[in-house]
Design an enzyme around this catalytic site. Sequence first.
Site, PDB file in Angstrom:
ATOM      1  N   ASP A  37     -36.609 -21.168  47.400  1.00  0.00           N
ATOM      2  CA  ASP A  37     -37.351 -22.335  46.731  1.00  0.00           C
ATOM      3  C   ASP A  37     -38.425 -22.212  45.899  1.00  0.00           C
ATOM      4  O   ASP A  37     -38.912 -21.161  46.193  1.00  0.00           O
ATOM      5  CB  ASP A  37     -38.421 -23.118  48.806  1.00  0.00           C
ATOM      6  CG  ASP A  37     -39.366 -24.018  48.991  1.00  0.00           C
ATOM      7  OD1 ASP A  37     -38.600 -24.801  48.001  1.00  0.00           O
ATOM      8  OD2 ASP A  37     -39.992 -24.618  49.254  1.00  0.00           O
ATOM      9  N   ASP A  40     -41.810 -24.475  45.437  1.00  0.00           N
ATOM     10  CA  ASP A  40     -42.574 -24.659  46.248  1.00  0.00           C
ATOM     11  C   ASP A  40     -43.749 -24.673  47.166  1.00  0.00           C
ATOM     12  O   ASP A  40     -42.498 -24.203  48.488  1.00  0.00           O
ATOM     13  CB  ASP A  40     -42.733 -26.555  46.933  1.00  0.00           C
ATOM     14  CG  ASP A  40     -42.713 -27.713  45.463  1.00  0.00           C
ATOM     15  OD1 ASP A  40     -43.357 -26.795  44.445  1.00  0.00           O
ATOM     16  OD2 ASP A  40     -42.145 -28.475  45.439  1.00  0.00           O
TER      17      ASP A  40
HETATM   18 MG    MG Z   1     -41.134 -25.460  49.649  1.00  0.00          MG
END
Ligand code: MG
Length: 170
Positions: free
Chosen positions: A7, A9
Site C-alpha cells: 500500500d 498511504d
Molecule cells: Mg493505506
Amino acid sequence: MKTLLVDMDGVLADVYAQLLKIEYEEKGIKHKIESLYGKMESEAFEDGYAYVHRPRFFQTAPLIPGCVQGLRYLNDKYNLLIVSSATEFPNSPTEKLKWMHKHFPFINWKQIVLCGRKDVIKGDIMLDDHPKNLNYFEGRKIIFTQPHNIYIQNPSYERANNWEEVMNIL
Ligand SMILES: [Mg+2]
C-alpha cells in the site's frame, strides 16, 4: 517468486504527518499523536476529507522512515506491486505517480497499480494499514501500524510497527 502488494498511504507515504502539518498551519491545532489512536483519519481530523482533496496533498507527502530502503529490499525478493486506492481523489493518480518516480526510481510504472478498490488485485502477501483492504484479501496479511489501527488485534494479521519489522518478517 511471490507477489507482494504494498500500500502507499500509511505505509510509504506519511499521511498523518501531512494532516498534522496542515492542521497546525491552518488552525494552530497541535494534536498529540496518542489522542489519535484508535480513530479513523476522518474522525481524527474534522476537515481531513477536504485536506486530502487539495492539490499537492499526495505529491508533497513525507516518506515513512525506512521505506525507501525497505522497498529496495522487497523489490529484489518479491514480485512487488504498489497498490493504492487513488481514483477517489481526482488529483491523486498523477500526484502519486510523480511521488513514486521521485522517491522510488527503481520501481517501474508496470509495478504501480492505482485503483478504486483493491479486492480485484491478486497476490500472495498484502502489506496495508487498513483492515478494509486486508479483510477480503486471501493471502498472508500484514498490518502496518498507524494510529487508527493501533488497538486492532486480529489473529489473521501479522503486525509490523515500522519498516525494520517489515524487513524482518518478509
Ligand atoms: Mg493505506
